[in-house]
Write an enzyme that holds these catalytic residues in place. Sequence first.
Site, PDB file in Angstrom:
ATOM      1  N   CYS A 195       2.303  -3.795   0.146  1.00 46.22           N
ATOM      2  CA  CYS A 195       2.742  -3.615   1.533  1.00 46.22           C
ATOM      3  C   CYS A 195       1.608  -3.955   2.494  1.00 46.22           C
ATOM      4  O   CYS A 195       0.463  -3.519   2.320  1.00 46.22           O
ATOM      5  CB  CYS A 195       3.178  -2.153   1.752  1.00 46.22           C
ATOM      6  N   CYS A 227       1.060  -0.194   4.463  1.00 42.73           N
ATOM      7  CA  CYS A 227       0.480   1.015   3.810  1.00 42.73           C
ATOM      8  C   CYS A 227      -0.259   0.690   2.518  1.00 42.73           C
ATOM      9  O   CYS A 227      -0.766   1.583   1.845  1.00 42.73           O
ATOM     10  CB  CYS A 227       1.614   2.010   3.519  1.00 42.73           C
ATOM     11  N   HIS A 234      -7.130 -10.874 -10.350  1.00 42.53           N
ATOM     12  CA  HIS A 234      -6.520 -11.746  -9.330  1.00 42.53           C
ATOM     13  C   HIS A 234      -5.089 -11.352  -9.037  1.00 42.53           C
ATOM     14  O   HIS A 234      -4.348 -12.098  -8.408  1.00 42.53           O
ATOM     15  CB  HIS A 234      -6.583 -13.218  -9.778  1.00 42.53           C
ATOM     16  N   CYS A 290       7.897   2.276   3.377  1.00 38.84           N
ATOM     17  CA  CYS A 290       7.409   2.726   4.702  1.00 38.84           C
ATOM     18  C   CYS A 290       7.984   1.861   5.815  1.00 38.84           C
ATOM     19  O   CYS A 290       7.732   2.097   6.994  1.00 38.84           O
ATOM     20  CB  CYS A 290       5.870   2.658   4.733  1.00 38.84           C
TER      21      CYS A 290
END
Length: 268
Positions: free
Chosen positions: A132, A135, A124, A174
């Site tokens: 993210c 990405c 979990h 990113c």
Amino acid sequence: MANDSLKKAAKEIVKKGHVVAFTGAGVSQESGIPTFRDPGGLWDRFNPMEFGTTQGIIELANNNPQKLIDFLTDSINSIGNAPPNPAHIAIAELEKLGLLDCVITQNIDNLHQAAGSKHVIEVHGNIYAFRCTQCNETFKFTKDDFIGFLKKAIVELSSGSMERIVNTMPACKCGGKARLDVVLFGEPVHMIPESYMEIEQAKVVLIVGTSGTVYPVSEIPRYAKKSGAVIIDINPRETFYTDIDNYMLKGPAGVVLPELLVQVKAML
Ligand code: APR
């Protein structure tokens, strides 16, 4: 004085090895973290459909931020001050003795790792981890950084501005926004293939502190039973696994597991 059932369970562990611990909220109860379904538990005080789903959390942030603030404050108070307890420590010790291969936990509190367990599968997620949304990269906060993040989120929630709340979410390398890497109701659980690979090899399964009510994860010990594993259930009360238990060791995990470890060590 150890009872007969506990001694026999210890003998199974020593004789067979290849133990997998399958744990739920009950293993952390003696660390001061409330379980979900016991009286006074989390879902007793907070509606799981409001606080355990993405939709519910967004609606709260927009329409009733104070309720979400109370939930986050409750989380900081319980998880922030919770040490690993003798149950987590005994499980880590069984791994050190080479008898336990892996912990599969439904908990997100990181207490198995804090107790020294090395091979932990968190189906979990983990309260200190972020994923993210662009990405899918994951990264972890330290406990202090995480508490700091929660406190900041509480301040922004009080502002009532959704934009400011979203801006509290950490940014990924990113450039995308990251969200807590915990599994909410209706979301896919993590590491299921890895869990089944581990449980397939298990000769003994220690079920510790779980009601066994949340599918599909609750099926994992049943799969082990089909593969011939011995099932040892540690819980103060009957669980949904009574039909597959070989041993039901009634009591709090923080008392039973250290006693079980004493018996195991005496047989080595
Ligand atoms: N030692 C051992 N077991 C305990 C203790 C203790 N000190 N205290 C309580 N328990 C047992 C209860 O008897 C119960 O069987 O722990 C279990 C807790 O059950 P739940 O509250 O249902 O927690 P869990 O089984 O972990 O829930 C599974 O449900 O809401 C989701 O994501 C959430 O991971 C959670 C999942």
